[in-house]
Motif scaffolding. Structure first.
Motif, PDB file in Angstrom:
ATOM      1  N   ARG A 248       0.856  -1.189   0.000  1.00  0.00           N
ATOM      2  CA  ARG A 248       0.000   0.000   0.000  1.00  0.00           C
ATOM      3  C   ARG A 248       0.888   1.233   0.000  1.00  0.00           C
ATOM      4  N   ILE A 249       0.640   2.153  -0.939  1.00  0.00           N
ATOM      5  CA  ILE A 249       1.494   3.319  -1.113  1.00  0.00           C
ATOM      6  C   ILE A 249       0.645   4.584  -1.148  1.00  0.00           C
ATOM      7  N   THR A 250       1.088   5.608  -0.421  1.00  0.00           N
ATOM      8  CA  THR A 250       0.448   6.931  -0.458  1.00  0.00           C
ATOM      9  C   THR A 250       1.487   7.961  -0.870  1.00  0.00           C
ATOM     10  N   LEU A 251       1.176   8.732  -1.927  1.00  0.00           N
ATOM     11  CA  LEU A 251       2.127   9.706  -2.448  1.00  0.00           C
ATOM     12  C   LEU A 251       1.406  10.939  -2.963  1.00  0.00           C
ATOM     13  N   LEU A 252       2.156  12.056  -3.031  1.00  0.00           N
ATOM     14  CA  LEU A 252       1.643  13.232  -3.728  1.00  0.00           C
ATOM     15  C   LEU A 252       1.456  12.898  -5.202  1.00  0.00           C
ATOM     16  N   ASP A 253       2.509  12.348  -5.794  1.00  0.00           N
ATOM     17  CA  ASP A 253       2.405  11.905  -7.175  1.00  0.00           C
ATOM     18  C   ASP A 253       3.436  10.825  -7.451  1.00  0.00           C
ATOM     19  N   TYR A 254       3.221  10.124  -8.540  1.00  0.00           N
ATOM     20  CA  TYR A 254       4.097   9.038  -8.947  1.00  0.00           C
ATOM     21  C   TYR A 254       4.337   9.173 -10.446  1.00  0.00           C
ATOM     22  N   VAL A 283       1.932  -9.962  -6.485  1.00  0.00           N
ATOM     23  CA  VAL A 283       1.727  -9.051  -5.356  1.00  0.00           C
ATOM     24  C   VAL A 283       0.654  -8.026  -5.739  1.00  0.00           C
ATOM     25  N   ARG A 284      -0.247  -7.756  -4.815  1.00  0.00           N
ATOM     26  CA  ARG A 284      -1.275  -6.738  -5.026  1.00  0.00           C
ATOM     27  C   ARG A 284      -0.728  -5.382  -4.606  1.00  0.00           C
ATOM     28  N   VAL A 285      -0.846  -4.378  -5.481  1.00  0.00           N
ATOM     29  CA  VAL A 285      -0.326  -3.049  -5.179  1.00  0.00           C
ATOM     30  C   VAL A 285      -1.465  -2.040  -5.229  1.00  0.00           C
ATOM     31  N   ARG A 286      -1.640  -1.303  -4.145  1.00  0.00           N
ATOM     32  CA  ARG A 286      -2.631  -0.241  -4.071  1.00  0.00           C
ATOM     33  C   ARG A 286      -1.904   1.087  -3.941  1.00  0.00           C
ATOM     34  N   LEU A 287      -1.951   1.878  -5.001  1.00  0.00           N
ATOM     35  CA  LEU A 287      -1.258   3.159  -5.065  1.00  0.00           C
ATOM     36  C   LEU A 287      -2.285   4.283  -5.017  1.00  0.00           C
ATOM     37  N   MET A 288      -2.097   5.206  -4.077  1.00  0.00           N
ATOM     38  CA  MET A 288      -2.999   6.340  -3.915  1.00  0.00           C
ATOM     39  C   MET A 288      -2.198   7.626  -4.089  1.00  0.00           C
ATOM     40  N   VAL A 289      -2.657   8.468  -5.011  1.00  0.00           N
ATOM     41  CA  VAL A 289      -1.944   9.709  -5.315  1.00  0.00           C
ATOM     42  C   VAL A 289      -2.929  10.876  -5.319  1.00  0.00           C
ATOM     43  N   SER A 290      -2.388  12.091  -5.291  1.00  0.00           N
ATOM     44  CA  SER A 290      -3.232  13.277  -5.332  1.00  0.00           C
ATOM     45  C   SER A 290      -3.681  13.580  -6.755  1.00  0.00           C
ATOM     46  N   ASN A 291      -4.640  14.461  -6.882  1.00  0.00           N
ATOM     47  CA  ASN A 291      -5.107  14.863  -8.211  1.00  0.00           C
ATOM     48  C   ASN A 291      -4.046  15.641  -8.992  1.00  0.00           C
ATOM     49  N   TRP A 292      -2.972  16.094  -8.321  1.00  0.00           N
ATOM     50  CA  TRP A 292      -1.874  16.737  -9.043  1.00  0.00           C
ATOM     51  C   TRP A 292      -1.225  15.762 -10.026  1.00  0.00           C
ATOM     52  N   LYS A 335       4.231  10.453   2.248  1.00  0.00           N
ATOM     53  CA  LYS A 335       5.073   9.547   1.467  1.00  0.00           C
ATOM     54  C   LYS A 335       5.260   8.278   2.297  1.00  0.00           C
ATOM     55  N   THR A 336       4.305   7.365   2.199  1.00  0.00           N
ATOM     56  CA  THR A 336       4.320   6.185   3.060  1.00  0.00           C
ATOM     57  C   THR A 336       4.080   4.911   2.259  1.00  0.00           C
ATOM     58  N   MET A 337       4.512   3.800   2.853  1.00  0.00           N
ATOM     59  CA  MET A 337       4.284   2.481   2.264  1.00  0.00           C
ATOM     60  C   MET A 337       4.189   1.460   3.388  1.00  0.00           C
ATOM     61  N   SER A 338       3.283   0.503   3.236  1.00  0.00           N
ATOM     62  CA  SER A 338       3.253  -0.652   4.121  1.00  0.00           C
ATOM     63  C   SER A 338       3.325  -1.899   3.250  1.00  0.00           C
ATOM     64  N   ILE A 339       4.074  -2.893   3.718  1.00  0.00           N
ATOM     65  CA  ILE A 339       4.290  -4.119   2.947  1.00  0.00           C
ATOM     66  C   ILE A 339       3.886  -5.330   3.769  1.00  0.00           C
ATOM     67  N   ASP A 340       2.962  -6.115   3.225  1.00  0.00           N
ATOM     68  CA  ASP A 340       2.566  -7.405   3.793  1.00  0.00           C
ATOM     69  C   ASP A 340       2.117  -7.325   5.241  1.00  0.00           C
ATOM     70  N   LEU A 378      -4.370   3.836   7.982  1.00  0.00           N
ATOM     71  CA  LEU A 378      -4.398   5.239   7.584  1.00  0.00           C
ATOM     72  C   LEU A 378      -4.613   5.344   6.070  1.00  0.00           C
ATOM     73  N   HIS A 379      -3.947   4.473   5.338  1.00  0.00           N
ATOM     74  CA  HIS A 379      -4.126   4.405   3.887  1.00  0.00           C
ATOM     75  C   HIS A 379      -5.564   4.021   3.546  1.00  0.00           C
ATOM     76  N   GLU A 380      -6.077   3.009   4.226  1.00  0.00           N
ATOM     77  CA  GLU A 380      -7.436   2.516   3.946  1.00  0.00           C
ATOM     78  C   GLU A 380      -8.495   3.575   4.212  1.00  0.00           C
ATOM     79  N   GLN A 381      -8.279   4.396   5.237  1.00  0.00           N
ATOM     80  CA  GLN A 381      -9.253   5.445   5.555  1.00  0.00           C
ATOM     81  C   GLN A 381      -9.475   6.368   4.367  1.00  0.00           C
ATOM     82  N   THR A 382      -8.386   6.838   3.764  1.00  0.00           N
ATOM     83  CA  THR A 382      -8.517   7.722   2.608  1.00  0.00           C
ATOM     84  C   THR A 382      -8.951   6.949   1.372  1.00  0.00           C
ATOM     85  N   TRP A 383      -8.429   5.742   1.226  1.00  0.00           N
ATOM     86  CA  TRP A 383      -8.771   4.880   0.084  1.00  0.00           C
ATOM     87  C   TRP A 383     -10.279   4.663  -0.021  1.00  0.00           C
TER      88      TRP A 383
END
Length: 403
Positions: A248-254, A283-292, A335-340, A378-383
């Protein structure tokens, strides 16, 4: 006695619920709730509270590094600067290092206010003189060489009220000393550059992190990391290569592009290849980014990635504040990530070229299930919030309005 009990009960009720803190030994997770959203987390303290507490406790020295400085009268950063000034007035020695290129994003009155604090030495550093297009992008402070803070929050009133931000309060002694050594290296490099002298690289080859530790710091650029601190770029790739089930990844942009002279954006494959390799393993990857992240050409790279099995991407649009449009705000910037469900990554770097290879950035890796789960939650809340919507491959996204 009964009257006293009633008075205490009334006082507690008026003060509101106490804000808890989510922590593991040596580390407290700190979070900025974007105002006027449903993204509050009562168990996480806010950076203003934590920073002021740290500054108030300072006895001998405070070191702060930031990309830029932007205050606004009556907003949260005012309080932080006031507490920093109080520390200076007590005789605490303060060093403040800011990126030269950050001047364009700064509010100069705030910088002058900082410069006028007693016992505060303020310096600008053009980090690009060390590493081409690089900048000081790390956002951190070290107090008395005993406690530190690292996070996505800039020294900006918007970062403290109107942007989704995440950081760590650190009292792990060994890591705090490492952070202090990084600041010292950059402070000394600034002095050499000012004198027109060359700054010799500290590492000629990539230094890998010691993954046997349950908590460790990695930093960039590798060439200017002190002994014992691993390279953040190679470590991110190694951690993604070890993922087995979910990232699970949270970023401004990628965006897998870098920066080059002449406004060129060469391809930067390092992180993109690592994510694609993880997806290929199942592996399942969930990437969350801003509208920027919907601007061109970044959006095309996102859409390409979204086509792969196991990849989910959501774009977050935070609502504008009731006070009206706020330039360069109302976005997710963590700028966060959680793995497994086992590993947490919390840092200062954007995931694109120029940041993990050429710029000064810091990332903390915690092999701790409690922290990994809290970060995933924290990621799931916004997701799952109404602000996050799945990326649509066929949609033509409008150019985001940033400032």
């Amino acid at each position: 006695m009964r009257k006293l009990s009633i008075l205490l009960a009334i006082a507690f009720a008026l003060s509101g619920p106490a804000k808890a803190d989510f922590a593991i030994p040596g580390f407290e997770l700190v979070y900025t709730t974007p105002a006027e959203t449903t993204l509050s987390n009562p168990d996480l303290r806010d950076p203003v509270t934590v920073w002021c507490e740290m500054l108030d406790a300072a006895k001998t020295d405070i070191d702060i590094a930031q990309f830029y400085v932007a205050g606004k009268t009556g907003e949260a950063l005012d309080k932080v600067i006031a507490h920093l000034a109080a520390a200076g007035e007590r005789g605490v020695k303060i060093r403040f290092l800011m990126e030269e290129k950050g001047k364009s994003a700064s509010e100069m009155k705030s910088i002058e206010r900082l410069k006028n604090i007693p016992h505060l030495d303020f310096r600008f550093m053009e980090f690009g003189k060390l590493r081409g297009q690089g900048i000081i992008h790390a956002k951190y402070m070290v107090v008395d060489k005993a406690i530190a803070y690292v996070g996505s929050q800039n020294f900006d009133w918007r970062s403290l009220s109107h942007i989704h931000e995440t950081g760590l309060r650190i009292n792990d002694v060994a890591m705090v000393r490492q952070l202090h050594s990084i600041f010292d290296i950059d402070w000394q490099a600034q002095a050499l550059l000012t004198e027109g002298k060359a700054v010799p690289a500290l590492n000629q080859s990539v230094v890998l992190a010691d993954q046997s530790q349950s908590a460790y710091l990695v930093a960039s650029p590798n060439a200017f990391n002190p002994p014992g601190i691993g390279d953040s770029e190679s470590e991110l790739v190694r951690l993604l290569a070890a993922a087995t089930s979910e990232v699970r990844i949270t970023l401004l942009d990628y965006v897998p592009l870098s920066y080059a002279p002449g406004r060129k954006r060469p391809y930067y494959a390092v992180i993109d290849n690592a994510i694609r390799a993880a997806l290929a393993r199942g592996v399942r990857v969930r990437l969350m980014v801003s509208n920027w992240n919907t601007e061109e050409p970044a959006i095309h790279h996102l859409k390409s990635l979204a086509l792969l099995p196991g990849m989910e991407i959501r774009i977050v649009n935070l609502p504008q504040a009731s006070s009206g449009f706020i330039p360069f705000a109302r976005v997710i910037h963590s700028k966060t990530m959680s793995i497994d469900g086992k590993l947490a990554w919390i840092g200062t770097s954007n995931w694109s070229g120029g940041y993990l290879d050429n710029s000064r950035n810091l990332e903390i890796v915690l092999r701790n299930e409690a922290m990994a789960k809290r970060l995933a939650d924290l990621h799931e809340q916004t997701w799952q919030s109404p602000y996050a919507q799945p990326l649509e491959i066929q949609k033509n996204y409008p150019k985001p309005v940033k400032g």
